[in-house]
Design an enzyme around this catalytic site. Sequence first.
Site, PDB file in Angstrom:
ATOM      1  N   GLY A 281      80.477 148.162  18.211  1.00 47.94           N
ATOM      2  CA  GLY A 281      81.369 148.391  19.623  1.00 47.94           C
ATOM      3  C   GLY A 281      82.721 147.955  21.098  1.00 47.94           C
ATOM      4  O   GLY A 281      83.273 146.906  20.736  1.00 47.94           O
TER       5      GLY A 281
ATOM      6  N   GLN B 167      88.639 147.116  27.509  1.00 48.92           N
ATOM      7  CA  GLN B 167      89.058 146.471  26.907  1.00 48.92           C
ATOM      8  C   GLN B 167      90.235 146.940  25.666  1.00 48.92           C
ATOM      9  O   GLN B 167      91.540 146.185  25.275  1.00 48.92           O
ATOM     10  CB  GLN B 167      88.236 146.522  25.320  1.00 48.92           C
ATOM     11  CG  GLN B 167      87.321 145.515  25.775  1.00 48.92           C
ATOM     12  CD  GLN B 167      85.851 145.475  24.677  1.00 48.92           C
ATOM     13  OE1 GLN B 167      85.318 146.546  24.737  1.00 48.92           O
ATOM     14  NE2 GLN B 167      86.329 143.865  24.042  1.00 48.92           N
TER      15      GLN B 167
ATOM     16  N   CYS C 105      82.901 139.781  20.457  1.00 49.35           N
ATOM     17  CA  CYS C 105      83.765 140.173  21.053  1.00 49.35           C
ATOM     18  C   CYS C 105      85.022 140.280  20.398  1.00 49.35           C
ATOM     19  O   CYS C 105      85.541 139.143  20.090  1.00 49.35           O
ATOM     20  CB  CYS C 105      83.818 139.934  22.640  1.00 49.35           C
ATOM     21  SG  CYS C 105      84.291 140.585  23.297  1.00 49.35           S
ATOM     22  N   LEU C 106      85.240 142.447  20.183  1.00 52.53           N
ATOM     23  CA  LEU C 106      86.855 141.943  19.839  1.00 52.53           C
ATOM     24  C   LEU C 106      87.676 141.484  20.653  1.00 52.53           C
ATOM     25  O   LEU C 106      88.616 141.260  20.645  1.00 52.53           O
ATOM     26  CB  LEU C 106      86.894 143.392  19.572  1.00 52.53           C
ATOM     27  CG  LEU C 106      85.985 144.282  18.668  1.00 52.53           C
ATOM     28  CD1 LEU C 106      86.201 145.899  18.550  1.00 52.53           C
ATOM     29  CD2 LEU C 106      86.674 143.955  17.450  1.00 52.53           C
TER      30      LEU C 106
ATOM     31  N   HIS D 207      75.980 144.141  26.190  1.00 50.33           N
ATOM     32  CA  HIS D 207      77.134 143.660  26.466  1.00 50.33           C
ATOM     33  C   HIS D 207      78.815 144.649  26.258  1.00 50.33           C
ATOM     34  O   HIS D 207      79.526 144.059  27.482  1.00 50.33           O
ATOM     35  CB  HIS D 207      77.312 143.420  24.572  1.00 50.33           C
ATOM     36  CG  HIS D 207      79.010 142.396  24.265  1.00 50.33           C
ATOM     37  ND1 HIS D 207      78.909 141.720  23.802  1.00 50.33           N
ATOM     38  CD2 HIS D 207      80.174 143.272  24.078  1.00 50.33           C
ATOM     39  CE1 HIS D 207      80.152 141.184  23.361  1.00 50.33           C
ATOM     40  NE2 HIS D 207      81.230 142.166  24.059  1.00 50.33           N
ATOM     41  N   GLU D 208      78.384 145.914  25.358  1.00 49.64           N
ATOM     42  CA  GLU D 208      79.402 146.933  26.462  1.00 49.64           C
ATOM     43  C   GLU D 208      79.005 147.088  28.228  1.00 49.64           C
ATOM     44  O   GLU D 208      80.051 147.160  28.716  1.00 49.64           O
ATOM     45  CB  GLU D 208      79.082 147.823  25.614  1.00 49.64           C
ATOM     46  CG  GLU D 208      79.238 147.378  24.288  1.00 49.64           C
ATOM     47  CD  GLU D 208      80.549 147.182  23.378  1.00 49.64           C
ATOM     48  OE1 GLU D 208      81.729 147.242  24.748  1.00 49.64           O
ATOM     49  OE2 GLU D 208      80.387 146.584  22.754  1.00 49.64           O
TER      50      GLU D 208
ATOM     51  N   HIS E 114      80.666 144.483  30.566  1.00 52.44           N
ATOM     52  CA  HIS E 114      81.970 144.783  30.014  1.00 52.44           C
ATOM     53  C   HIS E 114      82.357 145.650  31.688  1.00 52.44           C
ATOM     54  O   HIS E 114      83.698 145.180  31.749  1.00 52.44           O
ATOM     55  CB  HIS E 114      82.287 145.368  28.694  1.00 52.44           C
ATOM     56  CG  HIS E 114      82.791 144.472  27.793  1.00 52.44           C
ATOM     57  ND1 HIS E 114      83.842 143.500  27.425  1.00 52.44           N
ATOM     58  CD2 HIS E 114      82.396 144.316  26.554  1.00 52.44           C
ATOM     59  CE1 HIS E 114      84.349 142.645  26.815  1.00 52.44           C
ATOM     60  NE2 HIS E 114      82.875 142.984  26.115  1.00 52.44           N
TER      61      HIS E 114
END
Length: 155
Positions: free
Chosen positions: A46, A51, A89-90, A131-132, A135
Site C-alpha cells: 500500500g 508518502q 511501512c515504506l 494503515h493507509e 496516513h
Amino acid sequence: MALRNIREKGDEVLRKKCKLVNKIDDRTLTLIEDMLETMYEADGVGLAAPQVGILRRICVIDVGEGPIVLINPEKIEESDEKVIAPEGCLSIPGICGEVERPERVVVKALDKDGKSYTIEGTGLLARALCHEIDHLDGVLFEDKVIRYIDLDSES
Ligand code: ZN
C-alpha cells in the site's frame, strides 16, 4: 508513469492531515499511476499520497489480488474482533512492529472515475486499509505499535 520519491519518517509531510479530492483531473490520474508504480517498485502492499509528498486523500493498495485505488476513503464499519499482527511501512524502512487492527473493515471511497464504491476487507486487506487511511490523517503505524520485532534475528 514515473517513480516518485518515498518520503521517510522525520519528513513533516507525513504528519499532516490530507485534504479531500474535489476533482479527479489528469494530474490526479497521473499521481495514481505513479503511486501504483512506486508501490510495486518498492514491494509494498500500500501507499498513501502523503508518502510521495502530496497532501490529498488518495491511497493505493495491492495485497496480491490486483490494484485498489481509493480516493477520499472513509471507514464506515469495523469489526469488534481485533487482530495483532506484524506491520511495516515504506516510509519507515527496516522497522517492523505488531499492531492491533480490526479483523474486518468496510470502506467507502471513489474509484479513479469518480464513482462511489464500498470495499470489504478482512485480514491483510483490512490491515492495509486501516494503515493507509491512517496516513491520510498524519498517523503512522509506529504510533500504534505494541511491540517491535527484531528483523535482524530472522536473517
Ligand atoms: Zn505506511
